[in-house]
Enzyme design. Sequence first.
Site, PDB file in Angstrom:
ATOM      1  N   HIS A 199      28.944  16.775  31.568  1.00 36.43           N
ATOM      2  CA  HIS A 199      30.216  16.362  31.895  1.00 36.43           C
ATOM      3  C   HIS A 199      30.254  14.796  32.178  1.00 36.43           C
ATOM      4  CE1 HIS A 199      32.612  20.120  31.566  1.00 36.43           C
ATOM      5  NE2 HIS A 199      31.443  20.806  32.089  1.00 36.43           N
ATOM      6  N   CYS A 256      32.450  13.028  28.927  1.00 39.24           N
ATOM      7  CA  CYS A 256      33.713  12.588  29.135  1.00 39.24           C
ATOM      8  C   CYS A 256      33.698  11.134  29.591  1.00 39.24           C
ATOM      9  CB  CYS A 256      34.537  13.486  29.698  1.00 39.24           C
ATOM     10  SG  CYS A 256      35.486  14.419  28.688  1.00 39.24           S
TER      11      CYS A 256
END
Length: 406
Positions: free
Chosen positions: A220, A270
């Site tokens: 992430h 991300c």
Amino acid sequence: MEEQHKKILQQNRINLVRELDPSALYDALFEKGVFTQDMIDEIKSSGTRRDQARQLVRDLETRGSRAFPLFLESLRESGQQGLMEILLNGAPPVQLQPAVPTVVRPVVQPLPISPDKESFKPRPQGRTRRDSLQCYKMDSSPCGYCLIINNADFEPQCELSNRKGSNIDSEKLERRFLALNFTVEVKTNLKQRQIKHELLALSKKDHFLYDCCVVIILSHGTEVSHSRFPGAVYGVDGVHITVQSITNYLNGQNCPSLQGKPKLFFIQACGGDEKDLGFEVSPEEAYPSGGGEDDQTDSMTTSSSSDSLSASDEVDARTSLPTPSDILVSYSTFPGYVSWRDTQAGSWYIETLDRILEENAATDDLVTMLMMVNHEVSQNAAKGVYKQMPGSFNFLRKLLYFQTSA
């Protein structure tokens, strides 16, 4: 071609590219059946003399067991005995025919492609190689270290979802960089302090005998303030480390044995929460879109009017500017946006990167291949709506060609 002869060509590639006169060899290599006329035309169209020499040597490695001695024979007949002797010094005894006056030889059938070259694919017609710039040395064996950090399962208290499909990405990249002759180490589900520990250990290794170093992070990500590289990636404990800090471990000051050598970072994570809806293009610019119901992202959970996706959607990466040379950072998405991952097939970016490397590493440099990745990923659409645009910040000083068996 036998492996020992391929290694001799690879070890002497710099000398061959610098000194070889391909135009003096074309007729002989055609008459001896080493190359077909189509292959020779393709080599001629590759660009400058150096470009043609490089392509000739690459193509030569894909030919049959007699290709190497016939190449030596052609070097002698064309007056390039210096190169022939350099190659002979590293080769087992090769039986060459005595020099004879030039005669018209009957056209013979070309040598078959070696059985172990089933994956060899000719370059698409019309693509021009532009590699007259100096290239990085990439012929050590192994080529260098490749560290893959795969964070797939996050601790419940950090409120980050598990990244389904990330193990598929990790396995693909491990196979790919092993095939590119890297020593690959995979670390799974690391906390932030463990990520730092692994990067520090990598920086303390002796890279003197190697030509390159690769770091791949699958996790992430989020946006953070930065001076050079934007973005950060999370440990499984929910604590992030900035991309800037990651690159600093391998810069010239912290890792002297990598000075002047390419350091490559691939970030599948991300860089923000925005979902890209794209814009209309003319019909000739439109391509069928990939992506489906299993697409997910790797960002922190946020509330947005655009978040009306199913629970199986996830997001991943970001971008900015480094000052150290010989660094390339490739992000899976444009700054501020999510990147998409299919829970069954892996992320769009990694799936495309793996395939592009498989199909093109034998003929194209890294930056060219990353542009191919950008183009193909940009054609996908999650849920038929959301887009993704990878990007890279390139501070390499030379072209980079990976080692391949083709």
